[in-house]
Design an enzyme around this catalytic site. Structure first.
Site, PDB file in Angstrom:
ATOM      1  N   PRO A 218       0.719  -1.153  -0.131  1.00 28.12           N
ATOM      2  CG  PRO A 218       0.161  -0.936   2.240  1.00 28.12           C
ATOM      3  CD  PRO A 218       0.709  -1.744   1.118  1.00 28.12           C
ATOM      4  CD  GLU A 219       1.612   3.472  -4.402  1.00 29.04           C
ATOM      5  OE1 GLU A 219       1.629   4.826  -4.817  1.00 29.04           O
ATOM      6  OE2 GLU A 219       1.701   2.868  -5.511  1.00 29.04           O
TER       7      GLU A 219
ATOM      8  NE  ARG B 171       8.228  -1.302  -8.439  1.00 35.15           N
ATOM      9  CZ  ARG B 171       7.671  -0.614  -7.445  1.00 35.15           C
ATOM     10  NH1 ARG B 171       8.392   0.025  -6.647  1.00 35.15           N
ATOM     11  NH2 ARG B 171       6.464  -0.781  -7.053  1.00 35.15           N
TER      12      ARG B 171
ATOM     13  CE  LYS C  78       5.415   4.384  -0.355  1.00 37.43           C
ATOM     14  NZ  LYS C  78       6.007   3.326  -1.476  1.00 37.43           N
TER      15      LYS C  78
END
Length: 285
Positions: free
Chosen positions: A2-3, A267, A61
Site C-alpha cells: 500500500p501507498e 518498476r 507509508k
C-alpha cells in the site's frame, strides 16, 4: 502497495483505538515467515503492554502509535500489511494483536500475508527521529509547488523515478506516481532539472488531487485483493485509475492515445504518449 492513500485509510480506520489502554500485546503463533521487529519483539511487546494510545498518526507509508509514556510504535505495511479493527482475512497471517480496554475499540490487529512489513518500538521520539524512519522526506500531502522545485530541481533523475524516492518525498509509490504524472500531463522520463515552475505546479496540484481523491475512495484494491481497509473491506479507487496497469487500452483521458508500459528503475510505468509528450532530447540511461 500500500501507498499513502491506503495507509492513511488504515490510520483513519484504526483511529478509534486512541484513548484505549493496551491490556495485552499478543504475537500470535504462525508457521509462516516471522515479521521483523526492532529492536526486538520482546522489547516491543513489553513496551506496549499497559500503555495508553495517545494518538494514531502517519508519516508517509508508516502508521505511528504515540503512547502515554512518550514511546512510539511504528508499523510499515510494505507490500501486503494491513491494520485492522475487524477480523483479518486469514488467521494464519496475523502478526500482532493489541487487546484494548477503556475506549471505543477492544482489539486492533496487524496482518501481513508475506511477512515483509516491519514493526518498530522506540522508547522516545528522539530514538524514532534517529532511526531510518526519521530519515524519510516530507509527507507528500504537506508540499506546495515551491517545495517540489527545491527538493527535485537539482535531482538529475527521471521524474517518475525521483517521485519514488522516499528520502525525497514520503508516501508516493509506483501506482500513484503513474497516475499523478498522467494527471499533470508530464512524461515520466522527463528529467527533473528540465521541468519549468509551471510544470512543477501541475505536479504538486495533481499529487494533492490524486492522493486526496484516493483517500476519499479508501484506497485501491488491486486484482490480488490483498489491500483492505480497517474493516476488512475493499477500497474503490481502482475504479478511477486512468493509466495504471492499463497498457494497450485506449486512454480514458484523451481517447486518442493508447496507454503504454515502460520499465524505469525496475518498476513498471504507465502513461499516454498523447497526453504526456516525450522530452525533446532522449533521456540519459
Amino acid at each position: 502497495m500500500p501507498e499513502l492513500p491506503e495507509v492513511e485509510t488504515m490510520r483513519r480506520g484504526i483511529a478509534p483505538i486512541a484513548g484505549c489502554r493496551i491490556v495485552r500485546a499478543e504475537r500470535p503463533a504462525s508457521r509462516y515467515r516471522p515479521a521483523p521487529c526492532e529492536p526486538s519483539w520482546d522489547a516491543a511487546l513489553a513496551g506496549l503492554t499497559g500503555r495508553t494510545i495517545v494518538e494514531v498518526g502517519r508519516v508517509g507509508k508508516r502508521i505511528i502509535l504515540a503512547l502515554d509514556d512518550g514511546s512510539r510504535f511504528v508499523f510499515e505495511p510494505r507490500m501486503t500489511g494491513l491494520a485492522l479493527l475487524a477480523d483479518p482475512p486469514t488467521q494464519e497471517h496475523l502478526r500482532l494483536v493489541l487487546h484494548l480496554a477503556g475506549g471505543a475499540a477492544d482489539k486492533a490487529a496487524f496482518w501481513d500475508r508475506r511477512g515483509i512489513g516491519t514493526f518498530s518500538w522506540f522508547a522516545n521520539e528522539a530514538e524514532l527521529i534517529a532511526s531510518r524512519h526519521g530519515r524519510i522526506g516530507p509527507d507528500a500531502l504537506a508540499l506546495e509547488a515551491s517545495d517540489y522545485v527545491r527538493i527535485f530541481g537539482k535531482c538529475d533523475r527521471e521524474i517518475k523515478v525521483a517521485l519514488l524516492d522516499q528520502a525525497l518525498i514520503a508516501g508516493i509509490g509506483n501506482l500513484y506516481a503513474s497516475e499523478i504524472l498522467h494527471e499533470a500531463k508530464i512524461h515520466p522520463a522527463k528529467r527533473c532539472p528540465t521541468l519549468k515552475p509551471a510544470e512543477w505546479k501541475r505536479v504538486a496540484d495533481a499529487t494533492r488531487r490524486i492522493l486526496e481523491q484516493a483517500i476519499r475512495h479508501e484506497g485501491s484494491t488491486l486484482g490480488d485483493g490483498t489491500y483492505r481497509n480497517a474493516l476488512n473491506q475493499d477500497g474503490s479507487y481502482q475504479n478511477c485509475h486512468r493509466v495504471y496497469a492499463k497498457a494497450g487500452e485506449r486512454c480514458a483521458t484523451c481517447s486518442r492515445g493508447v496507454v503504454a508500459r515502460v520499465v524505469q528503475a525496475q518498476r513498471s510505468t504507465f502513461f499516454c504518449a498523447v497526453c504526456q509528450r516525450a522530452p525533446r532530447s532522449p533521456s540519459k540511461r
